[in-house]
Write a protein that holds these residues in place. Structure first.
Motif, short mmCIF file in Angstrom:
data_model
loop_
_atom_site.label_atom_id
_atom_site.label_comp_id
_atom_site.label_asym_id
_atom_site.label_seq_id
_atom_site.Cartn_x
_atom_site.Cartn_y
_atom_site.Cartn_z
N ARG A 216 15.28 27.19 79.47
CA ARG A 216 15.60 25.85 79.17
C ARG A 216 15.39 25.67 77.75
NH1 ARG A 216 16.02 22.59 83.96
NH2 ARG A 216 15.13 23.73 85.93
N THR A 217 16.35 25.45 77.08
CA THR A 217 16.37 25.22 75.60
C THR A 217 15.66 24.20 74.87
OG1 THR A 217 18.61 23.96 75.57
CG2 THR A 217 18.73 26.26 75.14
N GLY A 218 15.37 23.19 75.88
CA GLY A 218 14.44 22.00 75.24
C GLY A 218 12.97 22.07 75.93
N SER A 219 12.58 23.01 76.75
CA SER A 219 11.36 23.19 77.13
C SER A 219 10.26 23.34 75.84
CB SER A 219 11.32 24.21 77.94
OG SER A 219 11.32 25.49 77.33
N GLU A 220 9.02 23.26 76.16
CA GLU A 220 8.12 23.29 75.21
C GLU A 220 7.82 24.77 74.69
OE1 GLU A 220 3.36 22.32 74.25
OE2 GLU A 220 4.17 21.93 76.31
N VAL A 221 8.10 25.64 75.76
CA VAL A 221 7.82 27.05 75.54
C VAL A 221 9.01 27.60 74.66
CG1 VAL A 221 8.28 29.32 76.83
CG2 VAL A 221 6.51 27.86 77.32
N SER A 222 10.42 27.03 74.86
CA SER A 222 11.54 27.53 74.00
C SER A 222 11.45 26.80 72.52
CB SER A 222 12.71 27.09 74.78
OG SER A 222 13.00 27.65 75.94
N ARG A 223 10.91 25.50 72.52
CA ARG A 223 10.81 25.21 71.39
C ARG A 223 9.66 26.01 70.50
NH1 ARG A 223 9.12 19.49 72.23
NH2 ARG A 223 9.51 19.03 69.89
N TYR A 224 8.48 25.98 71.24
CA TYR A 224 7.47 26.92 70.51
C TYR A 224 7.82 28.31 70.04
CZ TYR A 224 3.46 30.05 70.02
OH TYR A 224 2.39 30.96 69.39
N GLY A 225 8.85 29.02 70.87
CA GLY A 225 9.37 30.18 70.61
C GLY A 225 10.16 30.31 69.51
N ARG A 226 10.89 29.28 69.13
CA ARG A 226 11.93 28.99 67.90
C ARG A 226 11.24 28.44 66.82
NH1 ARG A 226 15.20 26.43 71.90
NH2 ARG A 226 14.51 24.48 71.15
N GLY A 227 9.83 28.50 66.77
CA GLY A 227 8.91 27.88 65.80
C GLY A 227 9.09 26.33 65.40
N GLU A 228 9.57 25.70 66.52
CA GLU A 228 9.72 24.28 65.99
C GLU A 228 8.62 23.28 66.37
OE1 GLU A 228 14.43 24.36 67.50
OE2 GLU A 228 13.02 23.08 68.55
#
Length: 250
Positions: free
Chosen positions: A50-62
């Protein structure tokens, strides 16, 4: 109460036979609702798909460290713990892939759900998440699927309070990667781990599978863990304390 729902990409079944201090069906229903609401929340927050999940955002360095939830901080600590313990065989940050803590999140979240059930008064229950199981108030008999024959079991175990998780190749093929080599882990056909919590059982089963044949001895050496494994040569290894209720040859 018996309920089955599809959550996080796999079926989750819940059975509650006894609730302390009440026979009110509404209490059971509310407890079941809380379990599945929590698992859906976990999917929203921690799925790398899920692009908006906390994990995805963390993985992208956001997300800086100061803005991470306490839950994600705990998940990151568990990922690092098993990366270090396996010499890098277990790694949520594989080259060429985004950050993927699913091997930790599944067991961790289902264990949390079981703890919510117990806090609500459930005394005898079984929560099965895609074949990984946590139980309370047993004894419960849990079958472990044969790694090569879909309609057969290779062993049956008996649990009173605790968890069992299996990592294998039969559902998703060679999906577990040995982080040391970057190649699919193929030394084992399946490995099942019994532990006091599903957080530990699931993480140790995945980590042991990633390590290959050496992972069996590693998992067996961990305090409180019992192991049943089938290696690539189809030999069975079972620790002395594995709580078998009956077995069939693999």
């Amino acid at each position: 109460m018996r309920r089955v729902e599809q959550v996080m990409g796999f079926p989750v079944s819940l059975r509650v036979d006894d609730v302390e201090g009440t026979d009110d069906g509404d209490v059971l229903s509310e407890a079941g609702d809380a379990v599945f609401a929590w698992l859906r929340e976990v999917d929203e927050r921690f799925s790398p798909f899920r692009t908006g999940s906390e994990v995805s955002r963390y993985g992208r360095g956001e997300l800086p460290a100061s803005r991470l939830s306490a839950d994600l901080v705990e998940i990151l600590a568990l990922c690092e713990r098993y990366r270090v313990a396996t010499g890098g065989a277990f790694d949520a940050r594989l080259p060429g892939r985004g950050f993927d803590p699913c091997a930790i999140v599944k067991g961790w979240s289902v264990q949390r759900a079981a703890e919510r059930l117990a806090a609500a008064g459930a005394k005898r229950f079984c929560l099965n998440a895609g074949g990984d199981v946590v139980v309370g108030g047993g004894p419960w008999r849990v079958g472990v699927r044969h790694p090569e024959i879909a309609d057969r079991l290779c062993t049956v175990l008996e649990l009173t309070d605790g968890a069992v998780a299996t990592s294998a190749r039969y559902e998703r093929g060679d999906h577990i990667v040995d982080g040391r080599s970057g190649l699919a882990a193929t030394g084992l056909l399946s490995v099942s781990v019994v532990a006091s919590t599903l957080t530990e059982a699931d993480a140790v089963a995945t980590a042991a599978f990633a390590m290959g044949a050496e992972g069996v001895a590693w998992a067996a050496g961990l305090p409180g863990c019992e192991v049943y494994a089938v290696d690539a040569g189809r030999s069975v290894v079972r620790t002395a304390g594995f709580p078998s209720a009956g077995a069939r040859a693999a």
